[in-house]
Design an enzyme around this catalytic site. Structure first.
Site, PDB file in Angstrom:
ATOM      1  N   CYS A 163       2.915  -7.705   0.452  1.00  0.00           N
ATOM      2  CA  CYS A 163       1.471  -7.451   0.384  1.00  0.00           C
ATOM      3  C   CYS A 163       0.638  -8.729   0.365  1.00  0.00           C
ATOM      4  O   CYS A 163      -0.599  -8.669   0.432  1.00  0.00           O
ATOM      5  CB  CYS A 163       1.158  -6.630  -0.847  1.00  0.00           C
ATOM      6  SG  CYS A 163       2.155  -5.131  -0.954  1.00  0.00           S
ATOM      7  N   HIS A 303      -6.642  -7.939  -6.111  1.00  0.00           N
ATOM      8  CA  HIS A 303      -5.555  -7.212  -5.453  1.00  0.00           C
ATOM      9  C   HIS A 303      -5.731  -5.722  -5.753  1.00  0.00           C
ATOM     10  O   HIS A 303      -5.613  -4.899  -4.847  1.00  0.00           O
ATOM     11  CB  HIS A 303      -4.213  -7.739  -5.946  1.00  0.00           C
ATOM     12  CG  HIS A 303      -3.045  -7.201  -5.205  1.00  0.00           C
ATOM     13  ND1 HIS A 303      -2.967  -7.199  -3.833  1.00  0.00           N
ATOM     14  CD2 HIS A 303      -1.885  -6.620  -5.648  1.00  0.00           C
ATOM     15  CE1 HIS A 303      -1.815  -6.660  -3.453  1.00  0.00           C
ATOM     16  NE2 HIS A 303      -1.144  -6.303  -4.534  1.00  0.00           N
ATOM     17  N   GLU A 314      -3.371  -7.965 -13.538  1.00  0.00           N
ATOM     18  CA  GLU A 314      -4.382  -8.791 -12.871  1.00  0.00           C
ATOM     19  C   GLU A 314      -5.570  -9.052 -13.786  1.00  0.00           C
ATOM     20  O   GLU A 314      -6.121 -10.158 -13.817  1.00  0.00           O
ATOM     21  CB  GLU A 314      -4.842  -8.126 -11.576  1.00  0.00           C
ATOM     22  CG  GLU A 314      -5.706  -9.049 -10.722  1.00  0.00           C
ATOM     23  CD  GLU A 314      -5.924  -8.533  -9.309  1.00  0.00           C
ATOM     24  OE1 GLU A 314      -6.429  -9.308  -8.480  1.00  0.00           O
ATOM     25  OE2 GLU A 314      -5.596  -7.354  -9.028  1.00  0.00           O
ATOM     26  N   LYS A 335      -9.555  -1.792  -2.080  1.00  0.00           N
ATOM     27  CA  LYS A 335      -8.539  -0.755  -1.912  1.00  0.00           C
ATOM     28  C   LYS A 335      -8.995   0.593  -2.447  1.00  0.00           C
ATOM     29  O   LYS A 335      -8.395   1.625  -2.110  1.00  0.00           O
ATOM     30  CB  LYS A 335      -7.236  -1.188  -2.594  1.00  0.00           C
ATOM     31  CG  LYS A 335      -6.546  -2.375  -1.925  1.00  0.00           C
ATOM     32  CD  LYS A 335      -5.231  -2.708  -2.612  1.00  0.00           C
ATOM     33  CE  LYS A 335      -4.546  -3.915  -1.976  1.00  0.00           C
ATOM     34  NZ  LYS A 335      -5.231  -5.197  -2.276  1.00  0.00           N
ATOM     35  N   HIS A 340      -4.240   0.772   0.417  1.00  0.00           N
ATOM     36  CA  HIS A 340      -3.473  -0.470   0.383  1.00  0.00           C
ATOM     37  C   HIS A 340      -2.830  -0.684   1.747  1.00  0.00           C
ATOM     38  O   HIS A 340      -1.887   0.020   2.121  1.00  0.00           O
ATOM     39  CB  HIS A 340      -2.421  -0.388  -0.718  1.00  0.00           C
ATOM     40  CG  HIS A 340      -1.741  -1.701  -1.013  1.00  0.00           C
ATOM     41  ND1 HIS A 340      -1.887  -2.824  -0.221  1.00  0.00           N
ATOM     42  CD2 HIS A 340      -0.904  -2.071  -2.028  1.00  0.00           C
ATOM     43  CE1 HIS A 340      -1.172  -3.806  -0.718  1.00  0.00           C
ATOM     44  NE2 HIS A 340      -0.564  -3.375  -1.813  1.00  0.00           N
ATOM     45  N   PHE A 399       5.434  -7.524  -3.398  1.00  0.00           N
ATOM     46  CA  PHE A 399       6.807  -7.298  -3.835  1.00  0.00           C
ATOM     47  C   PHE A 399       7.632  -8.550  -3.559  1.00  0.00           C
ATOM     48  O   PHE A 399       7.442  -9.245  -2.563  1.00  0.00           O
ATOM     49  CB  PHE A 399       7.425  -6.133  -3.072  1.00  0.00           C
ATOM     50  CG  PHE A 399       6.980  -4.764  -3.531  1.00  0.00           C
ATOM     51  CD1 PHE A 399       6.088  -4.601  -4.569  1.00  0.00           C
ATOM     52  CD2 PHE A 399       7.464  -3.625  -2.899  1.00  0.00           C
ATOM     53  CE1 PHE A 399       5.677  -3.339  -4.987  1.00  0.00           C
ATOM     54  CE2 PHE A 399       7.070  -2.351  -3.303  1.00  0.00           C
ATOM     55  CZ  PHE A 399       6.179  -2.206  -4.342  1.00  0.00           C
TER      56      PHE A 399
END
Length: 413
Positions: A163, A303, A314, A335, A340, A399
């Site tokens: 991502c 994010h 975050e 998002k 996403h 990830f």
């Protein structure tokens, strides 16, 4: 001293519209693109919703024959690159194309083509697998095809950091310009992973929202009732130039890309490091690279995935970096409306951040109804906010523990 790098072209292929103008307008209006999946019949899946690019005609952006030889992920990349190059008004006839590079990242590569050919293999035998399968699925092809179609002969390679792919791509493109290896870079991210196998994999991880009966509110970053992310697709590509090159050709400048930070959690294949400690360091690296102090940053494009762990971590990371100033800043997540887009998220969110810095208006985080006590920052709930934005960060965490942050500042000559 490093060369200054500026943003001169924006290209977006998104579920909220094709072309950055329409996407930006819909982000500010708080519109959601999330609906029941149309790419395949999702009946029986726990998650039956996604954020899809609708009415995309690749023939508007590339030769029809070439398009048939590309996976959707590469079609998106080429279309977004064309939009960005057109927006920048680069004259590719007169430019030295050996000084223009390409860096378009992707998380999943040509997974639609891979799935289609597995089906052919199992149903009809190995002789029916396409001879074009390999070049259509490899993650280097979005960068490669953009390079070939536009004749860009400078540095060209992919970034694959899940991502964080789009954000890392733009950051590394900036560094290529700063070290003098190119004058111009076409950079960003692309993804087309709304497929049965991806939906199945993510839902079996319990990572995605199952609000199938209310898709418009399914993605709800920082809300206490968030239950997972919503998968999306698209591409965000930008044109970056050295300031000298942009000024020499009289280019319009959206903003300055001043800093880049990247590091690794070295912790877990899917979960972020506890309390956002390494993500905090990533933001600090970007600010240090840009020469920014804590009080200089007015906004963070988070994010903000709408997953329980990410949003809390975050928030903790932002507090670690900014202390009391964290409560004076604004933090929002695109998002909540786009879903996403995995490797494309960083590219599209960079475009939104550039427009935020240029226009002094922050897109909202939609669907916030209530937050936990420790989720207490200003997430710009449900309505865009006008404010002066001198500098902004945009975060991507992938990830594998991949972290990337970009620092953008208002261009003042």
């Amino acid at each position: 001293m490093n060369k200054r790098v500026v943003v001169t072209g924006l290209g977006a292929v998104t579920p909220l519209g094709i072309g950055y103008e329409l996407c930006w307008e819909n982000l500010l209006a708080g519109k959601s693109s999330i609906a029941r999946i149309t790419a395949f019949d999702p009946e029986g899946y726990s998650t039956q919703i996604a954020s899809e690019v609708r009415d995309f005609d690749p023939a508007l952006y590339m030769d029809k024959k070439e398009a048939r030889r590309m996976d959707r992920v590469t079609q998106f990349a080429v279309a977004a690159a064309k939009l960005a190059i057109d927006d920048s008004k680069l004259d590719l006839v007169s430019e030295d194309k050996t000084r223009i590079g390409t860096l378009v990242g992707t998380g999943m590569g040509g997974i639609i083509t891979l799935g289609d050919n597995f089906k052919k293999l199992f149903d009809k035998g190995h002789s029916r697998v396409s001879p074009l399968m390999v070049p259509m699925i490899i993650p280097s092809m979005p960068s490669g095809m953009v390079s070939m179609i536009f004749g860009l002969q400078g540095p060209c390679f992919p970034i694959v950091t899940a991502c964080a792919s789009g954000t890392n791509s733009i950051g590394e493109a900036m560094k290529i310009i700063q070290r003098g290896s190119a004058d111009v870079m076409v950079a960003g991210g692309s993804e087309a992973a709304v497929t049965p196998i991806c939906i199945a994999g993510f839902e079996n991880m319990k990572a995605m929202s199952t609000r199938n009966d209310d898709p418009l509110t399914a993605s709800r970053p920082f809300d206490s009732d968030r239950d997972g992310f919503v998968l999306g697709e698209g591409a965000g590509v930008v044109v970056l130039e050295s300031l000298e090159h942009a000024l020499a050709r009289g280019a319009r400048i959206y903003c300055e890309l001043a800093g880049y930070g990247t590091n690794a959690d070295a912790y877990h294949i899917t979960s972020p490091a506890p309390e956002g400690a390494i993500a905090a360091k990533c933001m600090e690296l970007a600010m240090e690279d840009a020469g920014l102090g804590i009080d200089d940053v007015d906004y963070i494009n988070a994010h903000g995935t709408s997953t329980p762990i990410n949003d809390r971590n975050e928030t903790q990371a932002i507090k670690k970096v900014f202390g009391a100033h964290a409560y004076e800043m604004k933090v929002s997540s695109n998002k909540s409306m786009l879903g996403h887009l995995l490797g494309a998220s960083g590219g599209i969110e960079f475009i939104a951040t550039a427009l935020t810095v240029m226009n002094d208006i922050v897109p909202p985080t939609m669907n916030i109804q209530k937050v936990d006590e420790d989720m207490d920052l200003d997430y710009v709930p449900n309505k865009a906010a006008k404010m002066v934005v001198r500098a902004a960060l945009t975060n991507s965490f992938g990830f594998g523990g991949h972290n990337a942050t970009l620092a953008l500042i208002k261009y003042n000559g």
